[in-house]
Structures are given as structure tokens and as C-alpha cells.
Design a protein around this motif. Structure first.
Motif: not given
Length: 231
Positions: A93-98, A42-46, A83-85, A64-72
Motif C-alpha cells: 500500500v505504501a510508496w517507497t521514495y526512489l 501524477y501518473q502511476i505505471y506498471d 518530479v518525485y518518483r 511506479l508513481r511519478v508526481e509533480t509537487p512543485d515548480s520554480f
């Protein structure tokens, strides 16, 4: 004599084995380290985003939070990474899905699907002056990306990165009709650490032509502040 022959063969075998030790032994660096792909990363950006309309410009600041939860696996044997953003405003505190993007790396290129539009972000192996069509797999006009620098250290925000690759996606320097300047910076073993986009449409009426009066557009800047692997 048999002992000497056996000893000689053993030494030859050991010498050959030592020359072939390691998965990457003798293999040129392909540059894959500039966009590492692994589930859990994951990465977190300003983010600072200035949007221009006919009204006064609106400035938004968020994380902005960018994470990689899965692959196929794809049919061709390459892997696509999901890639979830998500975002949050300062103080939240909580993240809102984009949205959900994806990334696919082949031996020759890195393709990132942004809002269902694929872009060729990198070509492998990278070298200074390298040029490729970022819109090769979408319906947009040809857009030549250029590798501007390779292996240089850069300071972005509060962090310093020793080994970076910079891609100039566009730089038309048009301050009369439409300014389009885009670049991305990737750090070895981390991925994207900085992104900057400036796309501004100027007034072209007789009374304001060449006065750089922005009618609409966006200035977007993205700095890496944190990265790691989720447990």
C-alpha cells in the motif's frame, strides 16, 4: 451621418475582437499537450524489468508513481517542475521514495533531468520524421531521436489513447554485439503512457559469437495505469 459612422466603427471593433478571442486563437499547435506540466499531476505505471547478468535473468514487477509537487522559475523565465518518483511492490500500500527528477519545457523543447542527466525528450512543434540530438545537454555521444508517428491512437496495457506521439530514441537492430532499442509514447493531455528499453550485450567470444547469448543488459517496459491530479 455621425450615428452611421459610430455604428460602423463599433461593428469593425466587434469583428476584430471576435477574430482575436481566446489565448490560442490563430496560433499553430506547438504540441505542448503531449507533455503537460502542472503542479499536482501524477501518473502511476506498471513496470516489468528484466535484468541480465552472468547468472539467470532476474525479473522485477512493481508500480511506479511519478508526481509533480512543485515548480520554480529559472533565470530565463521558464519554469522547472520537480518530479518525485516512488515505487511499491505488488500487494503493498505504501510508496517507497526512489529519487527526484525534473522537467523543463521551453518554446522549442522538453528537457527531462533523469538522475542528474538532462535529455531532450521532445522538440516543438513536433512533426513526422523529426530528428534531434537527445544528448544535446549532456556529455554522451550524439544520440538521434526520431519522431516516428504523430496523432495516432494506441492501446497500451488496458487503456486506449486517441492521440499519441511516438519517439524512437534508438533502434540499432544489432543482434551480434549490442542491441539498443528504446522508444517512448506520449498521449495528448496526459504525457508519457508507454516506455520500452532493450539494451543487451551479447557474448562475442569465438564459441558463442552470433548466438545471441546475453552476458548483461536490461529489458524494461512501463505502462500507464492511472493518472490525475492530487487534491
Amino acid at each position: 451621418m455621425k450615428f452611421f459612422t459610430g455604428f460602423l466603427l463599433s461593428m469593425v471593433f466587434l469583428a476584430l475582437a471576435s477574430c482575436d478571442s481566446g489565448d490560442d486563437a490563430g496560433v499553430p499547435d506547438k504540441g505542448y499537450r503531449y507533455f503537460p506540466l502542472a503542479v499536482g499531476h501524477y501518473q502511476i505505471y506498471d513496470i516489468v524489468e528484466i535484468t541480465y547478468t552472468l547468472r539467470d535473468p532476474d525479473t522485477a514487477r512493481y508500480e511506479l508513481r511519478v508526481e509533480t509537487p512543485d515548480s520554480f522559475l529559472n533565470a530565463d523565465g521558464d519554469s522547472t517542475y520537480v518530479v518525485y518518483r516512488s515505487k511499491r511492490l505488488p500487494g503493498e500500500v505504501a510508496w517507497t521514495y526512489l529519487d527526484t527528477w525534473s522537467a523543463r519545457r521551453t518554446p522549442e523543447e522538453l528537457v527531462v533531468q533523469e538522475e542528474n542527466i538532462p535529455y531532450v525528450k521532445l522538440r516543438f512543434p513536433p512533426y513526422n520524421g523529426q530528428v534531434w540530438n537527445g544528448n544535446a545537454y549532456n556529455t554522451g555521444e550524439r544520440d538521434d531521436y526520431q519522431l516516428d508517428s504523430l496523432g495516432q491512437g494506441q492501446t497500451r496495457g488496458a487503456q486506449h489513447f486517441d492521440d499519441c506521439l511516438t519517439v524512437l530514441q534508438h533502434d540499432n537492430e544489432d543482434f551480434i554485439v549490442f542491441l539498443d532499442q528504446r522508444k517512448e509514447v506520449y498521449a495528448a493531455d496526459i504525457g508519457l503512457v508507454y516506455k520500452e528499453t532493450t539494451q543487451l550485450s551479447y557474448c562475442t567470444q569465438p564459441g558463442c559469437l552470433a548466438q545471441q547469448l546475453v552476458e548483461q543488459g536490461v529489458i524494461y517496459k512501463q505502462w500507464l495505469k492511472e493518472y490525475g491530479k492530487a487534491e
